[in-house]
Design an enzyme around this catalytic site. Structure first.
Site, PDB file in Angstrom:
ATOM      1  N   TYR A   1       0.821  -1.215   0.000  1.00 46.54           N
ATOM      2  CA  TYR A   1       0.000   0.000   0.000  1.00 46.54           C
ATOM      3  C   TYR A   1       0.859   1.271   0.000  1.00 46.54           C
ATOM      4  O   TYR A   1       0.472   2.279  -0.591  1.00 46.54           O
ATOM      5  CB  TYR A   1      -1.018  -0.027   1.154  1.00 46.54           C
TER       6      TYR A   1
ATOM      7  N   ASN B   1     -12.709   2.038  -6.285  1.00 49.39           N
ATOM      8  CA  ASN B   1     -11.298   2.418  -6.332  1.00 49.39           C
ATOM      9  C   ASN B   1     -10.861   3.104  -5.050  1.00 49.39           C
ATOM     10  O   ASN B   1     -11.622   3.879  -4.457  1.00 49.39           O
ATOM     11  CB  ASN B   1     -11.039   3.346  -7.520  1.00 49.39           C
TER      12      ASN B   1
ATOM     13  N   HIS C   1     -14.699   0.586  -1.090  1.00 47.74           N
ATOM     14  CA  HIS C   1     -13.567  -0.269  -0.690  1.00 47.74           C
ATOM     15  C   HIS C   1     -12.470   0.521   0.010  1.00 47.74           C
ATOM     16  O   HIS C   1     -11.337   0.053   0.097  1.00 47.74           O
ATOM     17  CB  HIS C   1     -13.000  -1.016  -1.908  1.00 47.74           C
TER      18      HIS C   1
ATOM     19  N   CYS D   1      -7.001   3.003  12.966  1.00 45.03           N
ATOM     20  CA  CYS D   1      -6.435   2.396  14.173  1.00 45.03           C
ATOM     21  C   CYS D   1      -7.203   1.109  14.457  1.00 45.03           C
ATOM     22  O   CYS D   1      -8.434   1.109  14.498  1.00 45.03           O
ATOM     23  CB  CYS D   1      -6.569   3.375  15.341  1.00 45.03           C
TER      24      CYS D   1
ATOM     25  N   THR E   1     -15.398  -2.065 -14.552  1.00 44.25           N
ATOM     26  CA  THR E   1     -15.281  -3.066 -13.485  1.00 44.25           C
ATOM     27  C   THR E   1     -15.582  -4.445 -14.056  1.00 44.25           C
ATOM     28  O   THR E   1     -16.496  -4.595 -14.865  1.00 44.25           O
ATOM     29  CB  THR E   1     -16.188  -2.735 -12.273  1.00 44.25           C
TER      30      THR E   1
HETATM   31  C1  BJW Z   1     -11.354  -0.648 -18.796  1.00 47.70           C
HETATM   32  C2  BJW Z   1     -10.215   0.019 -19.183  1.00 47.70           C
HETATM   33  C3  BJW Z   1     -10.410   1.225 -19.835  1.00 47.70           C
HETATM   34  C4  BJW Z   1      -9.556  -1.756 -18.268  1.00 47.70           C
HETATM   35  N1  BJW Z   1     -11.648   1.659 -20.031  1.00 47.70           N
HETATM   36  N2  BJW Z   1     -12.575  -0.199 -19.018  1.00 47.70           N
HETATM   37  C5  BJW Z   1     -17.658 -16.850  -3.368  1.00 47.70           C
HETATM   38  C6  BJW Z   1     -18.657 -16.455  -4.253  1.00 47.70           C
HETATM   39  C7  BJW Z   1     -19.133 -15.129  -4.285  1.00 47.70           C
HETATM   40  C8  BJW Z   1     -18.618 -14.185  -3.423  1.00 47.70           C
HETATM   41  C9  BJW Z   1     -17.653 -14.588  -2.536  1.00 47.70           C
HETATM   42  C10 BJW Z   1     -17.177 -15.901  -2.520  1.00 47.70           C
HETATM   43  N3  BJW Z   1     -16.223 -15.991  -1.586  1.00 47.70           N
HETATM   44  C11 BJW Z   1     -16.086 -14.775  -1.007  1.00 47.70           C
HETATM   45  C12 BJW Z   1     -16.949 -13.909  -1.591  1.00 47.70           C
HETATM   46  C13 BJW Z   1     -17.089 -12.464  -1.259  1.00 47.70           C
HETATM   47  C14 BJW Z   1     -15.908 -11.654  -1.778  1.00 47.70           C
HETATM   48  C15 BJW Z   1     -15.802 -11.855  -3.281  1.00 47.70           C
HETATM   49  O1  BJW Z   1     -16.484 -11.234  -4.058  1.00 47.70           O
HETATM   50  N4  BJW Z   1     -14.889 -12.720  -3.718  1.00 47.70           N
HETATM   51  C16 BJW Z   1     -14.777 -13.066  -5.133  1.00 47.70           C
HETATM   52  C17 BJW Z   1     -13.417 -12.612  -5.683  1.00 47.70           C
HETATM   53  C18 BJW Z   1     -15.015 -14.534  -5.260  1.00 47.70           C
HETATM   54  N5  BJW Z   1     -16.194 -10.270  -1.455  1.00 47.70           N
HETATM   55  C19 BJW Z   1     -15.871  -9.754  -0.279  1.00 47.70           C
HETATM   56  O2  BJW Z   1     -15.267 -10.397   0.561  1.00 47.70           O
HETATM   57  C20 BJW Z   1     -16.340  -8.360  -0.003  1.00 47.70           C
HETATM   58  N6  BJW Z   1     -17.055  -8.314   1.243  1.00 47.70           N
HETATM   59  C21 BJW Z   1     -18.162  -9.020   1.439  1.00 47.70           C
HETATM   60  O3  BJW Z   1     -18.651  -9.734   0.587  1.00 47.70           O
HETATM   61  O4  BJW Z   1     -18.712  -8.821   2.670  1.00 47.70           O
HETATM   62  C22 BJW Z   1     -19.892  -9.577   3.004  1.00 47.70           C
HETATM   63  C23 BJW Z   1     -21.161  -8.898   2.634  1.00 47.70           C
HETATM   64  C24 BJW Z   1     -21.215  -7.718   1.955  1.00 47.70           C
HETATM   65  C25 BJW Z   1     -22.419  -7.128   1.628  1.00 47.70           C
HETATM   66  C26 BJW Z   1     -23.584  -7.722   1.961  1.00 47.70           C
HETATM   67  C27 BJW Z   1     -23.552  -8.915   2.651  1.00 47.70           C
HETATM   68  C28 BJW Z   1     -22.338  -9.495   2.986  1.00 47.70           C
HETATM   69  C29 BJW Z   1     -15.176  -7.394   0.111  1.00 47.70           C
HETATM   70  C30 BJW Z   1     -14.471  -7.216  -1.188  1.00 47.70           C
HETATM   71  C31 BJW Z   1     -13.233  -6.347  -1.006  1.00 47.70           C
HETATM   72  C32 BJW Z   1     -12.479  -6.162  -2.327  1.00 47.70           C
HETATM   73  N7  BJW Z   1     -11.251  -5.540  -2.077  1.00 47.70           N
HETATM   74  C33 BJW Z   1     -10.369  -5.205  -3.203  1.00 47.70           C
HETATM   75  C34 BJW Z   1      -9.049  -4.651  -2.634  1.00 47.70           C
HETATM   76  C35 BJW Z   1      -9.326  -3.251  -2.041  1.00 47.70           C
HETATM   77  C36 BJW Z   1      -8.137  -2.485  -1.721  1.00 47.70           C
HETATM   78  C37 BJW Z   1      -7.118  -2.313  -2.812  1.00 47.70           C
HETATM   79  O5  BJW Z   1      -7.346  -1.572  -3.778  1.00 47.70           O
HETATM   80  O6  BJW Z   1      -6.082  -2.921  -2.651  1.00 47.70           O
HETATM   81  O7  BJW Z   1     -10.992  -4.221  -4.041  1.00 47.70           O
HETATM   82  S1  BJW Z   1     -10.101  -6.552  -4.313  1.00 47.70           S
HETATM   83  C38 BJW Z   1     -10.061  -5.598  -5.780  1.00 47.70           C
HETATM   84  O8  BJW Z   1     -11.159  -5.982  -6.647  1.00 47.70           O
HETATM   85  C39 BJW Z   1     -10.351  -4.151  -5.340  1.00 47.70           C
HETATM   86  C40 BJW Z   1     -11.302  -3.693  -6.397  1.00 47.70           C
HETATM   87  O9  BJW Z   1     -12.053  -2.586  -5.916  1.00 47.70           O
HETATM   88  C41 BJW Z   1     -12.126  -4.914  -6.673  1.00 47.70           C
HETATM   89  C42 BJW Z   1     -12.864  -4.893  -8.000  1.00 47.70           C
HETATM   90  O10 BJW Z   1     -11.974  -4.870  -9.067  1.00 47.70           O
HETATM   91  P1  BJW Z   1     -12.335  -4.064 -10.402  1.00 47.70           P
HETATM   92  O11 BJW Z   1     -12.400  -2.626 -10.088  1.00 47.70           O
HETATM   93  O12 BJW Z   1     -13.518  -4.658 -11.046  1.00 47.70           O
HETATM   94  O13 BJW Z   1     -10.989  -4.301 -11.252  1.00 47.70           O
HETATM   95  P2  BJW Z   1     -10.628  -5.482 -12.275  1.00 47.70           P
HETATM   96  O14 BJW Z   1      -9.167  -5.412 -12.491  1.00 47.70           O
HETATM   97  O15 BJW Z   1     -11.191  -6.763 -11.848  1.00 47.70           O
HETATM   98  O16 BJW Z   1     -11.403  -5.077 -13.616  1.00 47.70           O
HETATM   99  C43 BJW Z   1     -11.061  -3.938 -14.363  1.00 47.70           C
HETATM  100  C44 BJW Z   1     -12.052  -3.804 -15.509  1.00 47.70           C
HETATM  101  O17 BJW Z   1     -11.770  -2.600 -16.199  1.00 47.70           O
HETATM  102  C45 BJW Z   1     -11.995  -4.938 -16.532  1.00 47.70           C
HETATM  103  O18 BJW Z   1     -13.308  -5.402 -16.800  1.00 47.70           O
HETATM  104  C46 BJW Z   1     -11.388  -4.275 -17.790  1.00 47.70           C
HETATM  105  O19 BJW Z   1     -11.948  -4.772 -19.018  1.00 47.70           O
HETATM  106  C47 BJW Z   1     -11.804  -2.843 -17.596  1.00 47.70           C
HETATM  107  N8  BJW Z   1     -10.907  -1.871 -18.192  1.00 47.70           N
HETATM  108  N9  BJW Z   1      -9.086  -0.783 -18.856  1.00 47.70           N
HETATM  109  C48 BJW Z   1     -12.686   0.878 -19.643  1.00 47.70           C
HETATM  110  N10 BJW Z   1      -9.338   1.939 -20.285  1.00 47.70           N
END
Ligand code: BJW
Length: 239
Positions: free
Chosen positions: A57, A95, A112, A120, A180
């Site tokens: 980070y 993000n 996120h 803390c 996303t």
């Molecule tokens: C472009 C482009 C351009 C490129 N123009 N487009 C089993 C099944 C289902 C769910 C779960 C499971 N086991 C566990 C879970 C839950 C879990 C989960 O979803 N896991 C899956 C991976 C399986 N989720 C959690 O644990 C979350 N909490 C939770 O569920 O709590 C319980 C609950 C919640 C609500 C109600 C009830 C209960 C927490 C998730 C935390 C995610 N954290 C991260 C890290 C954050 C800090 C950091 O930045 O380091 O967040 S992980 C990472 O992924 C980050 C992002 O925000 C997140 C999403 O990624 P994103 O933004 O979609 O990026 P990419 O790289 O995946 O995609 C980029 C896209 O852009 C692509 O499509 C490209 O095509 C496109 N692109 N260039 C337009 N120029």
């Protein structure tokens, strides 16, 4: 189909910041290509090797603060739309960068967390941070070291402000997901919540993801986002 939306929710992901020079997560050269998710994005990984997590980070925060990283045309188009649209508008970003606020977005939720904040582990108080911090950094509230963590939501943790997000999704008549992959819950399910409420759902992405939105617009965000939102503004003012 809603021609003149009254309430819009926009969800953004890493793809909107890609053209500003910030890596996405799941691309071939993305952040997860060089780091194990379990090591840097879970509480268990943090407990196992905190220094690795602090370094991950700290590097990303330093990158965000370099002059080369700035908001792009997609961030600016969303801010412009928010200020000119007469209805309700909520921007939810996954993000942790600060490019939306730097572009001028105001009604914004970082579901996120934020790279420029730390919290803390004892008091849960949140502090602004622009410099590196680690296990040896003294906490500003409890005055001891070893209590600070990045203010980001890791896997298994509850994303922030979910009640407010759900209320907005249940009341919106348009939902737009930008840059996303739809791999991470609960953000991946937002379009379904909106659809149940008969909202028009639109995806703007480089490529079509697996989710069934009403409309998919493929292309780089710096092109598709200004085009889509400027044309929406024109059609609203013409009606
Ligand atoms: C472009 C482009 C351009 C490129 N123009 N487009 C089993 C099944 C289902 C769910 C779960 C499971 N086991 C566990 C879970 C839950 C879990 C989960 O979803 N896991 C899956 C991976 C399986 N989720 C959690 O644990 C979350 N909490 C939770 O569920 O709590 C319980 C609950 C919640 C609500 C109600 C009830 C209960 C927490 C998730 C935390 C995610 N954290 C991260 C890290 C954050 C800090 C950091 O930045 O380091 O967040 S992980 C990472 O992924 C980050 C992002 O925000 C997140 C999403 O990624 P994103 O933004 O979609 O990026 P990419 O790289 O995946 O995609 C980029 C896209 O852009 C692509 O499509 C490209 O095509 C496109 N692109 N260039 C337009 N120029």
């Amino acid at each position: 189909m809603v021609s003149r939306p009254r309430s819009i929710v926009v969800l953004t992901g890493a793809g909107i910041s890609a053209e500003s020079g910030i890596e996405t997560f799941r691309a071939a050269e993305g952040l997860w290509a060089n780091h194990h998710v379990d090591d840097v994005a879970t509480l268990e990984g943090f407990a196992r090797n905190p220094q690795l997590v602090y370094t991950f980070y700290n590097q990303r925060r330093r990158q965000l603060l370099t002059p080369e990283i700035s908001p792009n045309a997609a961030h600016s188009a969303l801010a412009k739309f928010e200020h000119e649209f007469g209805g309700e508008f909520l921007l939810v970003t996954q993000n942790v960068d600060n490019l939306h606020e730097r572009a001028g977005s105001e009604n914004l939720i970082h579901m996120h967390g934020e790279l420029l904040k730390m919290s803390c582990l004892n008091s849960k108080l949140i502090f602004d941070v622009s410099e590196d911090f680690d296990y040896d950094t003294q906490c500003r509230c409890c005055r001891s070291a070893g209590n600070l963590r990045p203010h980001v939501v890791w896997f298994g943790e509850m994303p922030l402000q979910m009640n407010r997000i759900n209320r907005a999704l249940e009341n919106c008549d348009m939902f737009v997901a930008i840059g996303t992959s739809g791999n991470v819950y609960p953000a991946s399910g937002f379009y379904q919540t909106a659809k149940i409420r008969k909202a028009r759902t639109v995806e703007l992405n480089l490529e079509r993801t697996g989710s069934s939105f009403d409309q998919h617009i493929c292309g780089p965000a710096t092109v598709s986002v200004p085009q889509f939102f400027n044309s929406l503004l024109r059609s609203i003012s013409a009606n």
